[in-house]
Design an enzyme around this catalytic site. Structure first.
Site, PDB file in Angstrom:
ATOM      1  CB  SER A  95      -1.535 -45.833 -30.150  1.00 18.34           C
ATOM      2  OG  SER A  95      -0.875 -46.796 -30.922  1.00 18.34           O
ATOM      3  NE  ARG A 111     -10.998 -39.347 -26.221  1.00 22.07           N
ATOM      4  CZ  ARG A 111     -11.925 -40.146 -26.735  1.00 22.07           C
ATOM      5  NH1 ARG A 111     -12.796 -39.682 -27.606  1.00 22.07           N
ATOM      6  NH2 ARG A 111     -11.980 -41.416 -26.401  1.00 22.07           N
ATOM      7  CG  ASP A 152      -1.913 -49.174 -29.488  1.00 23.27           C
ATOM      8  OD1 ASP A 152      -3.144 -49.019 -29.570  1.00 23.27           O
ATOM      9  OD2 ASP A 152      -1.244 -48.773 -28.513  1.00 23.27           O
TER      10      ASP A 152
HETATM   11  C1  BGC Z   1      -5.601 -44.371 -26.980  1.00 22.55           C
HETATM   12  C2  BGC Z   1      -5.867 -45.642 -27.755  1.00 22.55           C
HETATM   13  C3  BGC Z   1      -4.656 -46.573 -27.653  1.00 22.55           C
HETATM   14  C4  BGC Z   1      -4.285 -46.782 -26.197  1.00 22.55           C
HETATM   15  C5  BGC Z   1      -3.084 -47.686 -26.030  1.00 22.55           C
HETATM   16  C6  BGC Z   1      -5.135 -44.675 -25.577  1.00 22.55           C
HETATM   17  O1  BGC Z   1      -4.781 -43.495 -24.921  1.00 22.55           O
HETATM   18  O2  BGC Z   1      -6.780 -43.591 -26.921  1.00 22.55           O
HETATM   19  O3  BGC Z   1      -6.141 -45.345 -29.112  1.00 22.55           O
HETATM   20  O4  BGC Z   1      -4.973 -47.783 -28.265  1.00 22.55           O
HETATM   21  O5  BGC Z   1      -4.000 -45.535 -25.605  1.00 22.55           O
HETATM   22  O6  BGC Z   1      -1.939 -47.184 -26.631  1.00 22.55           O
END
Ligand code: BGC
Length: 491
Positions: free
Chosen positions: A122, A137, A175
């Protein structure tokens, strides 16, 4: 949104996920999924029964803080592989030992012995295939420099192979994409889900886009293989970085300070106002700001007579309110939930968890008011993100419904969609600690949706929001299922 579909390097990343269809509930089989979110690492196996239901076995560990900022990515990924090994030994022992025995005796490994695994990762990843993606990142406090730019599936597969486990990383899944898939598998009716959204430690959304709008993929020469037959592709917006340049987001002194002291200043600016990792810290900074202001009487009773519990308020020197991240976002939920006279729960929590004793009812009320403003602002910004997707995909115009923009807030229309024709429902799957535990988060979202031009009261009623609990587990399994089929067919 449109800019991100055309080119790379935009604030909304709009990442093509290589997932081109949502499930309909008839899918079957046994799959594995792992989920590296913000706070925990989960390993699960999922039996899909093919009738919109599934059984899930899972284990969960908190990710050790030091691994979030480890020197090398190997430290983190070998830890993850170890958790997979432990899970297999515990929950699929026969399968695991059978495989190890055959390997040791030089026997051939059979295809059906290999678990296809969906890897929910995620963080923003530039996906270049269904099981290939380069980390763009880190977010949510993670910071491991050598992983940036690497294929996170390969990093995990290497460590899985080092342990000789019968597991193939078949799909890389954000996610939000997992949530979208899971909601689509389990949601009532035949209508596919439009959007999967997370309001948890971080925030983000993934939605179903028309493939011909994703021109940065369709026009690119080096895009990997994907199925074009559905004419759709799920796009991971990475809306956490919406408006990093702060053209329109609200910006208080507390937002500014939080950002400056974060590991990623200037990025994830939307997320820093919406998600669970940050709301507690905004509250803390606001309280500290008031404590520094001698004209403001918060926690400053001069004597016990000024306090309704006849004891002078005291803040211990080692109170967590003096430390960065000292207030947990769950405290905002406690504040929002405590409507008791005198706010007993708020005062007790300030006393027990935050070292602030004998808080007056008046001060508890002040803290509640600030916490409520922070929570409500988060939910209203969340509504903006949801509305943006509903409007820009043209879903309100597509169906029979007659949503108009002139309906504004003020009237409280009935919730739910009992009277709606199935094709008029716009289904949204959500997951994450804020939607799950912050009291009335959805109500605040709905209130804002009604006020948004282009949604209005009628549009708001057509938006069905449902929790997709454990979405990332079952969703990743569903994607592994499709991806696994492709892998076997092409081997
Ligand atoms: C991430 C996402 C993720 C979201 C929820 C963010 O910090 O960049 O990729 O889907 O958090 O978990």
């Amino acid at each position: 949104m449109d800019e991100g579909l055309l080119q790379q390097g935009t604030e909304l990343s709009q990442i093509p996920t290589y997932v081109t269809a949502v499930p309909n509930g008839t899918e079957k089989g046994l799959y594995m999924a792992v989920d590296l979110g913000g706070t925990n690492f989960r390993v699960c196996s999922i039996q899909l029964h093919g009738n919109t239901t599934f059984s899930l076995t899972q284990s969960k560990v908190a990710i050790p803080k030091e691994l979030m900022v480890a020197k090398t990515s190997k430290e983190l990924f070998s830890f993850l592989a170890k958790q997979i090994e432990t899970f297999l030994k515990t929950h699929h022992e026969e399968h695991y030992t059978g495989h190890i025995r055959r390997r040791e005796t030089g026997g051939a490994v059979k295809e059906e012995e290999i678990f296809n695994l969906g890897f929910t990762f995620s963080f923003p990843v530039n996906q270049i295939g269904i099981n290939k993606g380069l980390l763009m990142r880190w977010t949510k406090g993670f910071d491991i420099a050598d992983a940036v730019g690497k294929d996170v599936c390969a990093l995990l597969q290497t460590e899985i192979d080092a342990l000789g486990l019968p597991v193939r990383v078949a799909a890389l899944v954000n996610d939000t994409v997992g949530t979208l898939m899971a909601r689509s598998y389990t949601s009532p009716g035949k209508t596919g889900t439009l959007l999967g959204a997370i309001f948890g430690t971080g925030t983000n959304g993934a939605y179903v886009e028309k493939l011909d709008k994703v021109t940065k993929l369709t026009k690119s020469k080096d895009s990997g293989d994907y199925d074009k037959s559905t004419g759709e592709m799920i796009v991971n917006t990475e809306w956490g970085s919406f408006d990093n340049s702060l053209r329109t987001l609200p910006n208080t002194p507390y937002d500014i300070e939080l950002d400056e002291k974060s590991v990623n200043p200037g990025i994830q600016m939307f997320e820093k106002r919406v998600s669970g990792m940050f709301l507690g810290e905004i509250l803390r900074l606001a309280i500290i700001g008031l404590l520094k202001d001698p004209t403001f009487p918060l926690f400053r009773d001069e004597n016990s007579a000024q306090n309704d519990i006849h004891s002078t308020t005291q803040i211990y020197d080692n109170s967590p309110i003096y430390k960065q991240w000292g207030i947990d976002t769950s405290f905002l939920s406690i504040c929002a939930g405590d409507t008791s006279p005198g706010h007993r729960m708020v005062r007790q929590t300030l006393d027990k968890d935050y070292g602030i004793t004998a808080v007056s009812a008046e001060d508890a009320e002040a803290v509640r008011a600030i916490a409520a403003a922070i929570g409500r602002r988060a939910a209203r910004l969340a509504a903006v993100a949801i509305a943006g997707i509903v409007i820009n995909t043209g879903r309100l115009d597509a169906a029979k419904g007659t949503a108009t923009t002139e309906q504004k807030a003020g009237i409280d229309p009935p919730r739910g969609d009992a009277d709606l024709a199935e094709e008029d429902v716009i289904d949204v799957g959500v997951d994450g600690s804020l939607v799950e535990f912050y009291p009335n988060f959805e109500d605040h979202i709905r209130e804002a949706l009604r006020e948004i031009e282009g949604i209005g009261a009628k549009g708001e009623k057509r938006i069905r929001i449902g929790i997709a609990k454990d979405g990332s587990g079952v969703g990743a399994a569903l994607i592994a299922l499709v991806a696994g089929r492709v892998a076997v067919d092409t081997e």
